[in-house]
Motif scaffolding. Structure first.
Motif, PDB file in Angstrom:
ATOM      1  N   TYR A  66       0.737  -1.129  -0.076  1.00  0.00           N
ATOM      2  CA  TYR A  66      -0.148   0.023   0.114  1.00  0.00           C
ATOM      3  C   TYR A  66       0.787   1.235  -0.095  1.00  0.00           C
ATOM      4  N   THR A  67       2.211   1.236  -0.506  1.00  0.00           N
ATOM      5  CA  THR A  67       2.930   2.307  -0.490  1.00  0.00           C
ATOM      6  C   THR A  67       3.528   2.510  -1.892  1.00  0.00           C
ATOM      7  N   ASP A  68       3.585   3.848  -2.392  1.00  0.00           N
ATOM      8  CA  ASP A  68       3.975   4.173  -3.553  1.00  0.00           C
ATOM      9  C   ASP A  68       5.473   4.778  -3.541  1.00  0.00           C
ATOM     10  N   GLN A  71       5.933   5.992   0.019  1.00  0.00           N
ATOM     11  CA  GLN A  71       4.769   6.852   0.497  1.00  0.00           C
ATOM     12  C   GLN A  71       3.757   6.111   0.921  1.00  0.00           C
ATOM     13  N   PRO A  72       2.951   6.433   1.892  1.00  0.00           N
ATOM     14  CA  PRO A  72       1.626   5.654   1.916  1.00  0.00           C
ATOM     15  C   PRO A  72       0.464   6.037   0.991  1.00  0.00           C
ATOM     16  N   ASN A  73      -0.199   5.312   0.287  1.00  0.00           N
ATOM     17  CA  ASN A  73      -1.126   5.878  -0.307  1.00  0.00           C
ATOM     18  C   ASN A  73      -2.477   5.948   0.352  1.00  0.00           C
ATOM     19  N   PRO A  74      -3.198   6.715  -0.001  1.00  0.00           N
ATOM     20  CA  PRO A  74      -4.583   7.143   0.798  1.00  0.00           C
ATOM     21  C   PRO A  74      -5.491   5.797   1.433  1.00  0.00           C
ATOM     22  N   GLN A  75      -5.189   4.818   0.556  1.00  0.00           N
ATOM     23  CA  GLN A  75      -6.102   3.649   1.014  1.00  0.00           C
ATOM     24  C   GLN A  75      -5.665   2.981   2.154  1.00  0.00           C
TER      25      GLN A  75
END
Length: 366
Positions: A66-68, A71-75
């Protein structure tokens, strides 16, 4: 990346939990299968921190989905809170069964602590660097040790580590009230304040997993895990001379000491399965580890069903559990051995359920 050795480790832990939680009679249990009466650490006291450590290692891989670009994504926060809420509610369902009296239901518990430790550790992991996680872990352990030993508790004074006189118990009675603590006692072994050092157990697991991701699959990696484990055992033992090793208080020394044992068992599983490829021996544990939540909740409900329901038409109406134990185990194996064999049969029963689900590719995840 998935570590099969971690699934085996989880399976060993869940099998051990069923074994110690389901004796035929609590009056006849061999001492290693009981928790320490207060200070100290038995093999049974290793099971809960192992769960948190394993969860931390697994978070290394699960959170990365769940990171891009780190960096953590909103979900991801929605996913974390959802998992926290489901685990916490499952814990309440177990605690309240079968009456669900809201006036006296125990609020905290094993699943509740797991959920809180997961939530807070995940937030820290997503927002702090690796170096900051080390500092946070040290701060929590040292701060907890200082608070428990130096902050006075009304009516008990400074440094009182008794069940009713310690700072954590006082905080739990103040916030949760005594009727919502474990069995209405003046303390809760999974209380709010003692959940803070439990977060560190998760973080140690996470940092171990982060390290493993970049290590070659060689015996040298296993050896480094062993060295780290032995170091933690020594540090935890020495710290315990000043702040006793205690599961119910989840003392700082207990965190380090049990992390040492977790690292050693992980090293053994890693060496056997990942390095040497000896996978057949661990399959039975692996299938249990892949459905750990189902087994945890299911075994809890089954145990309660057997305890809260009685055999009708039988003299003195024993509970289902007592009747089965006395008729099929104690009668031929004796009290202690019968009680142990009853627990082993419970393990085998849930292994059978897990194996069937594994063969059908059914996995319950939260």
């Amino acid at each position: 990346m998935r570590l099969k050795s971690l699934d085996v480790f989880r399976g060993i832990t869940i099998a051990s939990m069923i074994l110690v939680n389901n004796p035929g009679s609590w009056n006849y249990v061999y001492s290693p299968l009981l928790h320490a009466k207060w200070h100290g650490c038995t093999p049974t006291d290793l099971i809960f921190p192992f769960f948190l450590f394993i969860m931390g290692v697994a978070m290394t891989f699960s959170l990365s989905k769940y990171t891009d670009k780190n960096q953590p994504n909103p979900q991801i926060y929605q996913r974390i809170f959802q998992r926290f809420l489901i685990l916490f509610l499952l814990g309440l369902l177990l605690n309240g069964f079968p009456n669900y009296n809201l006036a006296t239901i125990r609020i905290m518990g094993v699943l509740q602590r797991i959920s809180l430790a997961y939530l807070l550790a995940a937030i820290a992991i997503l927002n702090l660097s690796r170096k900051q996680l080390y500092w946070l872990s040290a701060t929590l352990l040292i701060g907890y040790s200082i608070a428990m030993q130096l902050i006075p508790v009304p009516g008990y004074g400074i440094g009182n580590l008794s069940p009713e006189g310690n700072l954590g118990a006082y905080i739990d009675r103040f916030i949760l009230t005594q009727q919502h603590l474990w069995a209405g006692k003046p303390y809760d072994p999974e209380g709010l304040f003692s959940t803070l050092p439990a977060i560190v157990t998760v973080l140690i697991g996470y940092l171990t997993g982060e390290w493993l991701k970049y290590q070659p699959i060689k015996s040298r990696t296993s050896l480094n895990l062993v060295i780290s484990g032995l170091t933690c055992l020594v540090v935890g033992y020495l710290w315990g001379l000043f702040f006793p090793i205690n599961k119910a208080l989840w003392t700082s020394s207990y965190v380090i000491f049990t992390a040492g044992w977790a690292l050693l068992l992980l090293a053994a599983c890693y060496e056997a399965i990942e390095v040497r490829g000896w996978q057949k021996w661990g399959h039975s544990f692996e299938v249990m580890g892949l459905n750990a939540i189902l087994i945890f909740v299911g075994s809890g409900f089954l145990a309660r069903l057997m305890i809260y329901n009685k055999i009708s038409g039988v003299e003195n109406s024993p509970t289902i559990k007592t009747w089965i134990y006395q008729q099929f185990f104690q009668s031929w194996a004796g009290s202690f051995n019968g009680s142990l064999i009853f627990a082993i049969v419970n393990v085998l029963f849930w292994w059978g359920i897990s194996d069937l689900m594994y063969r059908r590719s059914l996995f319950l995840k939260v």
